[in-house]
Design a protein around this motif. Structure first.
Motif, short mmCIF file in Angstrom:
data_model
loop_
_atom_site.label_atom_id
_atom_site.label_comp_id
_atom_site.label_asym_id
_atom_site.label_seq_id
_atom_site.Cartn_x
_atom_site.Cartn_y
_atom_site.Cartn_z
N ALA A 1 4.64 -2.06 6.11
CA ALA A 1 3.57 -1.19 6.62
C ALA A 1 2.89 -1.91 7.77
O ALA A 1 2.35 -3.01 7.57
CB ALA A 1 2.56 -0.86 5.52
N ASP A 2 2.94 -1.33 8.97
CA ASP A 2 2.24 -1.97 10.09
C ASP A 2 0.73 -1.81 9.89
O ASP A 2 0.28 -1.17 8.93
CB ASP A 2 2.72 -1.42 11.43
N ARG B 1 -3.98 0.33 7.15
CA ARG B 1 -5.34 0.86 7.15
C ARG B 1 -5.40 2.25 6.50
O ARG B 1 -6.27 2.52 5.66
CB ARG B 1 -5.89 0.95 8.57
N ASN B 2 -4.48 3.11 6.89
CA ASN B 2 -4.48 4.48 6.36
C ASN B 2 -4.19 4.51 4.87
O ASN B 2 -4.87 5.21 4.10
CB ASN B 2 -3.46 5.33 7.12
N ASN B 3 -3.18 3.75 4.45
CA ASN B 3 -2.83 3.71 3.04
C ASN B 3 -3.95 3.12 2.19
O ASN B 3 -4.30 3.65 1.12
CB ASN B 3 -1.56 2.88 2.82
N LEU B 4 -4.52 2.01 2.68
CA LEU B 4 -5.57 1.34 1.92
C LEU B 4 -6.81 2.22 1.83
O LEU B 4 -7.50 2.26 0.80
CB LEU B 4 -5.91 -0.01 2.56
N THR B 5 -7.11 2.96 2.88
CA THR B 5 -8.25 3.88 2.85
C THR B 5 -8.05 4.94 1.78
O THR B 5 -8.99 5.27 1.02
CB THR B 5 -8.42 4.55 4.23
N SER B 6 -6.85 5.48 1.65
CA SER B 6 -6.55 6.47 0.62
C SER B 6 -6.67 5.87 -0.78
O SER B 6 -7.21 6.50 -1.70
CB SER B 6 -5.14 7.04 0.81
N THR C 1 0.81 -1.22 0.00
CA THR C 1 0.00 0.00 0.00
C THR C 1 0.85 1.27 0.00
O THR C 1 0.38 2.31 -0.47
CB THR C 1 -0.94 0.04 1.22
N THR C 2 2.07 1.20 0.52
CA THR C 2 2.94 2.37 0.49
C THR C 2 3.23 2.76 -0.96
O THR C 2 3.13 3.93 -1.35
CB THR C 2 4.25 2.11 1.25
N ASN C 3 3.57 1.77 -1.77
CA ASN C 3 3.79 2.00 -3.19
C ASN C 3 2.47 2.32 -3.90
O ASN C 3 2.41 3.18 -4.78
CB ASN C 3 4.44 0.77 -3.82
N GLY C 4 1.42 1.63 -3.48
CA GLY C 4 0.11 1.84 -4.11
C GLY C 4 -0.40 3.26 -3.93
O GLY C 4 -0.96 3.85 -4.87
N LYS C 5 -0.20 3.80 -2.74
CA LYS C 5 -0.66 5.16 -2.47
C LYS C 5 0.04 6.17 -3.38
O LYS C 5 -0.56 7.16 -3.82
CB LYS C 5 -0.42 5.50 -1.00
N LEU C 6 1.31 5.90 -3.70
CA LEU C 6 2.09 6.80 -4.54
C LEU C 6 1.69 6.71 -6.02
O LEU C 6 1.77 7.71 -6.74
CB LEU C 6 3.59 6.47 -4.42
N HIS C 7 1.26 5.53 -6.45
CA HIS C 7 1.10 5.29 -7.89
C HIS C 7 -0.34 5.01 -8.35
O HIS C 7 -0.55 4.79 -9.53
CB HIS C 7 2.00 4.14 -8.32
N ILE C 8 -1.29 5.01 -7.43
CA ILE C 8 -2.64 4.61 -7.80
C ILE C 8 -3.23 5.46 -8.93
O ILE C 8 -3.86 4.95 -9.85
CB ILE C 8 -3.59 4.59 -6.57
N ASP C 9 -3.00 6.77 -8.89
CA ASP C 9 -3.54 7.63 -9.95
C ASP C 9 -2.91 7.31 -11.30
O ASP C 9 -3.58 7.34 -12.34
CB ASP C 9 -3.32 9.11 -9.61
N GLU C 10 -1.63 7.00 -11.28
CA GLU C 10 -0.91 6.61 -12.49
C GLU C 10 -1.48 5.31 -13.06
O GLU C 10 -1.66 5.18 -14.29
CB GLU C 10 0.57 6.46 -12.16
#
Length: 207
Positions: free
Chosen positions: A99-100, A105-110, A51-60
């Motif tokens: 990611a703990d 939770r925070n990343n996936l929510t975003s 999710t750390t990578n996902g949060k950065l690249h989801i729009d892409e």
């Protein structure tokens, strides 16, 4: 794959597990839907990782496209232990997870918020299990269940369909999964693909 403009467009976002079942899904849905995933600059399937990578690249990855269905998963990379100074894979249980649970939770929510903005129909795939002996990198026993529980509460809150690949695999691990590995045999990936196709078809709009 040749695709008609009339066919629904399906995007699959996920880690190497989803890379493994993608060709089977494409074959099973040929002529029914255009199924794809993110690809890198070399034209190779992109591992969307955690999710750390996902949060950065989801729009892409969404790419401004109009998707009918987005089938997505994050978890296996979040769970693994990494070196705190480099972020590289670790076999040391004293090192943190990528990611703990709170970060997950925070990343996936975003990520979910970004996916919902597409207006596409969403399907979340639960994180698949792995043997307790997996150690390269270390993924501690029992983590898929904890991370899935956190993810499922987010999906329930957002009214998102769930493809429970975890519970599908658990009684079949010895048959579908490689020994001491998070990955699957070809037979395993094909079996996962059948579950993915079923979940996609359940929400696929008629065209």
């Amino acid at each position: 794959m040749e695709a008609s403009d009339e066919m629904p467009k399906v995007l699959i976002i996920g880690d190497s597990i989803s890379i493994g079942y993608l060709p089977f899904v494409q074959k099973m849905m040929a002529g029914e839907a255009m199924v794809t995933r993110p690809f890198d600059e070399n034209g190779e399937p992109e591992n969307c990782q955690g999710t750390t990578n996902g949060k950065l690249h989801i729009d892409e990855w969404i790419g401004g496209e109009s998707w009918d269905v987005i089938h997505f998963n994050f978890g296996l990379h979040d769970i693994k232990h990494v070196k705190p100074d480099t972020g590289k894979n670790s076999n040391d249980p004293a090192d943190p997870q990528q990611a703990d649970l709170e970060q997950y939770r925070n990343n996936l929510t975003s990520i979910v918020e970004a996916l919902k903005a597409t207006k596409g129909r969403l399907v979340f795939a639960t994180t698949t299990p792995y043997p307790d002996t997996v150690s390269k990198p270390l993924r501690s026993p029992g983590m898929p269940e904890r991370y899935n529980q956190a993810a499922l509460s987010i999906m329930k809150r957002n009214g998102i369909s769930v493809n429970n690949l975890h519970d599908f695999v658990v009684p079949r691990m010895a048959i579908l999964q490689r020994p001491d590995n998070v990955h699957f045999t070809d037979t395993g990936y094909e079996a996962l693909a059948e579950q993915v196709v079923t979940a996609i078809r359940a929400v696929l709009p008629a065209k």
